[in-house]
Design an enzyme around this catalytic site. Sequence first.
Site, PDB file in Angstrom:
ATOM      1  N   GLU A   4      -1.684  13.740  -1.221  1.00  0.00           N
ATOM      2  CA  GLU A   4      -1.188  14.580   0.010  1.00  0.00           C
ATOM      3  C   GLU A   4      -1.045  16.064  -0.555  1.00  0.00           C
ATOM      4  OE1 GLU A   4       1.900  11.693   0.423  1.00  0.00           O
ATOM      5  OE2 GLU A   4       0.258  10.383   1.174  1.00  0.00           O
TER       6      GLU A   4
ATOM      7  N   ASN B 121       7.313   6.194  -4.912  1.00  0.00           N
ATOM      8  CA  ASN B 121       7.139   7.587  -4.292  1.00  0.00           C
ATOM      9  C   ASN B 121       7.647   7.649  -2.912  1.00  0.00           C
ATOM     10  OD1 ASN B 121       6.256  10.039  -3.517  1.00  0.00           O
ATOM     11  ND2 ASN B 121       4.077   9.716  -3.578  1.00  0.00           N
TER      12      ASN B 121
ATOM     13  N   GLY C 157       4.011   3.594  -2.409  1.00  0.00           N
ATOM     14  CA  GLY C 157       4.698   4.637  -1.408  1.00  0.00           C
ATOM     15  C   GLY C 157       5.580   3.856  -0.527  1.00  0.00           C
TER      16      GLY C 157
ATOM     17  N   HIS D 199      -0.921  14.797  -6.395  1.00  0.00           N
ATOM     18  CA  HIS D 199      -0.837  13.546  -5.400  1.00  0.00           C
ATOM     19  C   HIS D 199      -1.941  13.992  -4.392  1.00  0.00           C
ATOM     20  CE1 HIS D 199      -0.069  10.721  -2.322  1.00  0.00           C
ATOM     21  NE2 HIS D 199       0.353  10.072  -3.235  1.00  0.00           N
TER      22      HIS D 199
ATOM     23  N   GLY E 228      -1.386   4.506   2.404  1.00  0.00           N
ATOM     24  CA  GLY E 228      -0.616   4.203   3.885  1.00  0.00           C
ATOM     25  C   GLY E 228      -1.247   3.709   4.850  1.00  0.00           C
TER      26      GLY E 228
ATOM     27  N   LYS F 157       7.938   9.926  -0.939  1.00  0.00           N
ATOM     28  CA  LYS F 157       7.367  11.032  -0.025  1.00  0.00           C
ATOM     29  C   LYS F 157       8.819  11.751   0.569  1.00  0.00           C
ATOM     30  CE  LYS F 157       3.079   8.482  -0.170  1.00  0.00           C
ATOM     31  NZ  LYS F 157       1.916   8.256   0.258  1.00  0.00           N
TER      32      LYS F 157
ATOM     33  N   GLU G  51      -5.391   6.314  -7.196  1.00  0.00           N
ATOM     34  CA  GLU G  51      -5.026   6.248  -5.862  1.00  0.00           C
ATOM     35  C   GLU G  51      -6.316   6.514  -4.955  1.00  0.00           C
ATOM     36  OE1 GLU G  51      -0.438   6.519  -5.469  1.00  0.00           O
ATOM     37  OE2 GLU G  51      -1.303   8.351  -4.852  1.00  0.00           O
TER      38      GLU G  51
ATOM     39  N   SER H 102      -1.246   1.024  -0.778  1.00  0.00           N
ATOM     40  CA  SER H 102      -0.888  -0.237  -0.093  1.00  0.00           C
ATOM     41  C   SER H 102      -0.623  -1.238  -0.883  1.00  0.00           C
ATOM     42  CB  SER H 102      -2.067  -0.482   0.819  1.00  0.00           C
ATOM     43  OG  SER H 102      -2.226   0.576   1.825  1.00  0.00           O
TER      44      SER H 102
HETATM   45  P1  13P Z   1       1.247   3.913   0.070  1.00  0.00           P
HETATM   46  O1  13P Z   1       1.801   2.635  -0.914  1.00  0.00           O
HETATM   47  O2  13P Z   1       2.222   4.005   1.198  1.00  0.00           O
HETATM   48  O3  13P Z   1      -0.046   3.340   0.688  1.00  0.00           O
HETATM   49  O4  13P Z   1       1.401   5.070  -0.728  1.00  0.00           O
HETATM   50  C1  13P Z   1       0.699   5.225  -1.884  1.00  0.00           C
HETATM   51  C2  13P Z   1       0.917   6.371  -2.431  1.00  0.00           C
HETATM   52  O5  13P Z   1       0.545   7.390  -1.933  1.00  0.00           O
HETATM   53  C3  13P Z   1       1.989   6.268  -3.885  1.00  0.00           C
HETATM   54  O6  13P Z   1       1.993   7.567  -4.256  1.00  0.00           O
END
Ligand code: 13P
Length: 252
Positions: free
Chosen positions: A100, A13, A236, A98, A176, A15, A170, A215
């Site tokens: 976010e 992803n 991510g 997601h 993140g 982002k 997640e 992560s």
């Molecule tokens: P990270 O791998 O940066 O923690 O993000 C995970 C994520 O939100 C994937 O959709």
Amino acid sequence: MPIKTRQRFVVGNWKLNGNLAANAALLEACLVAETHPRKVLGVCVPFPYFGQLQLALAKSAVRYGAQDVSRFDQGAFTGEVSAAMVAEFGCQLALVGHSERRALFGDSDEVVAEKFGRAKQAGLTPILCVGETIAEREAGITEVVVARQVTAVVQKVGIEALAGAVLAYEPVWAIGTGKTASPAQAQEVHGFLRSFVAKHAVEIGSTLPILYGGSVRKSNAAELFGQPDIDGGLVGGASLVADEFLGIWQAL
Ligand code: 13P
């Protein structure tokens, strides 16, 4: 049915990241992924890059898609992008729900359910993201939260719509942050989610791919993916670094 016959995925992803030059390098690295009957490598990217991916991945087994789709089909909805438009560019995947989107853009459980329905209708594979915040985990309501998030979709589109879809767990506190859920913590929720879906439909529960996100790195992927109910990862930050992303893919 043996557990490992489920389809397995590593999906990046991106982002709000990327530019044409950096994307080209990353996609070139992804081309090592060969067609495999049960393992899928995918990337979910910002909308403007679909054309680039369509060309770069034309002859490859790598799947790609969107990070979100509109809850609407068409009409006067400035700024929205429909699932049907996404599908026209050769996309096969669409993230919905997601954390976010839920936290920063107000996607409620109901909106996420509508988006899931639109993705399905357009022939995309929706990847439904669920997960609890740290406050919810500490309050002991992780299972209540993820069950509520899945139920909203099942109520809107029916349990059958989960056939051919993908679920991603997640935990918001692991996204993140560099704080990965331990394999045992993740497995606990994945096991719960599978049995929750299986309560509605046994076959769908047992075949549903459930990915872990939060992560994931090449250093922790193998242990996570080795858990009985973890069928791969949604990645991510590490999906933007070719060596990390391919390391994660190799751990699948
Ligand atoms: P990270 O791998 O940066 O923690 O993000 C995970 C994520 O939100 C994937 O959709």
